[in-house]
Design an enzyme around this catalytic site. Structure first.
Site, mmCIF file in Angstrom:
data_model
loop_
_atom_site.group_PDB
_atom_site.id
_atom_site.type_symbol
_atom_site.label_atom_id
_atom_site.label_comp_id
_atom_site.label_asym_id
_atom_site.label_seq_id
_atom_site.Cartn_x
_atom_site.Cartn_y
_atom_site.Cartn_z
ATOM 1 N N ASN A 22 40.815 45.628 47.154
ATOM 2 C CA ASN A 22 41.888 45.361 46.131
ATOM 3 C C ASN A 22 40.739 47.649 45.184
ATOM 4 O O ASN A 22 41.645 47.476 44.528
ATOM 5 C CB ASN A 22 42.093 44.375 44.615
ATOM 6 N N HIS A 74 38.690 35.629 50.652
ATOM 7 C CA HIS A 74 40.149 36.452 50.060
ATOM 8 C C HIS A 74 40.575 35.937 51.252
ATOM 9 O O HIS A 74 40.772 36.943 52.200
ATOM 10 C CB HIS A 74 39.737 37.633 49.541
ATOM 11 N N SER A 124 40.910 37.211 44.264
ATOM 12 C CA SER A 124 40.630 38.834 44.099
ATOM 13 C C SER A 124 39.776 39.570 43.513
ATOM 14 O O SER A 124 39.404 40.522 43.474
ATOM 15 C CB SER A 124 42.284 38.603 44.053
#
Ligand code: CAA
Length: 284
Positions: free
Chosen positions: A191, A141, A120
């Site tokens: 993220n 991911h 990540s």
């Protein structure tokens, strides 16, 4: 290239979810972890999550049985990847560990195999540079819980070939996921956008803007998020959130990504969220 046989390296939360989904969608799947008790636990988790899907009528009992037939488990990476068309790595986010794992995969997986990482936060370009096949290294991911979440960020490293990208995008489609093409920058898209929101929620706790419960209620009732940011941080793991924020801060060099001191304090105290029974909230 047709992918039929896959190996997943790392039997933690993400690895067992990824193995579950591949096996359910018809791939011969081997789940690999050096930690044999963790492998046993992963087998139990997959069985339980498949049962939950049968009970919810999401899959038929025969689908569950077929998925379990297609799954095997081994602590031996070399033999586990020996006939894989695609390997998905899901080990903890430590650079030295990724380097070691990708060195082993490069040595033992077939020359034409694609090596994907579920990272990540670590650069796919850097992971590719640990191998002699950077054109066949790519990011895949997934999101937790993997059997439920339909997004896959398909991340192109600097040297990832178009052919490699196309194979993993097709495989993600075949798994019933929605692949989104993302370039290799810190935190990718997910993220980069999520962690600053979580960090800001933690600053709100630290500054006494509102109680944790109320901050989450603002986001669940006001923005229709399924989980508030503090519940989600506990679900992801506060150590994981801190690590990702540190990567964003170091690699993008912008103070807007500085981790909140309260997040650091909780991680230092071992209050890591759901997995330790306490984070911003307490768990049974
Ligand atoms: N396996 C199979 N099915 C599962 C499951 C699992 N592990 N976990 C939940 N489910 C199923 C349930 O059976 C249920 O199915 P139905 O809709 O058919 O009834 C459905 O998922 C919803 O589950 P629940 O009813 O138990 O609970 P919920 O409605 O609160 O949903 C949730 C749980 C799906 C986790 C939801 O709260 C949610 O979407 N939360 C946000 C999750 C999120 O943002 N994940 C991303 C984290 S970030 C990440 O993973 C990547 C990173 O890099 C940090």
């Amino acid at each position: 290239m047709t992918v039929q046989t896959v190996a997943i390296v790392g039997a933690g939360t993400m690895g067992n979810g990824i193995a579950h989904v591949f096996a359910l969608h018809g791939y011969e799947t081997t789940l690999i972890d050096l930690d044999e008790p963790l492998l046993d636990e992963a087998r139990g988790t997959i069985e339980q999550n498949l049962t939950r899907q049968v009970e919810k009528d999401a899959i038929a009992p025969a689908d569950r049985a077929d998925a379990l037939d297609r799954l095997s488990f081994t602590p031996d990476t070399a033999s586990g990847v020996a006939v894989a068309d695609l390997v998905v790595e899901a080990v903890p986010e430590e650079r030295s560990l990724k380097a070691e794992v990708f060195g082993t995969l490069d040595e033992h997986a077939p020359d034409e195999a694609i090596l994907a990482s579920n990272t990540s936060s670590i650069s796919i370009t850097w992971i590719g540079s640990q191998t002699d096949r950077p054109d066949r290294v790519v990011g895949m991911h997934f999101f937790n819980p993997v059997p439920v979440m339909t997004l896959v960020e398909a991340v192109r490293g600097q040297r990832t070939s178009d052919a490699t990208y196309d194979v993993v995008a097709d495989v993600a489609d075949d798994l019933g996921k929605h692949p989104v093409e993302v370039d290799d920058y810190p935190g990718f898209v997910s993220n980069r956008v999520l962690m600053p929101m979580i960090n800001e929620a933690i600053f709100c706790v630290m500054e006494g803007v509102a109680e944790p419960d109320d901050i989450d209620t603002v986001m669940t009732l006001g923005m229709n998020h399924p989980m508030g940011p503090l519940t989600l941080a506990d679900f992801i793991g506060l150590d994981v959130c801190l690590h990702i924020l540190e990567v964003l801060h170091d690699e993008l060099g912008d103070d807007k990504y500085r981790p909140c001191p309260l997040l650091r304090r909780k991680v230092t105290a071992g209050q890591l969220g759901r997995k330790t029974g306490e984070g911003f909230f307490e768990y049974e």
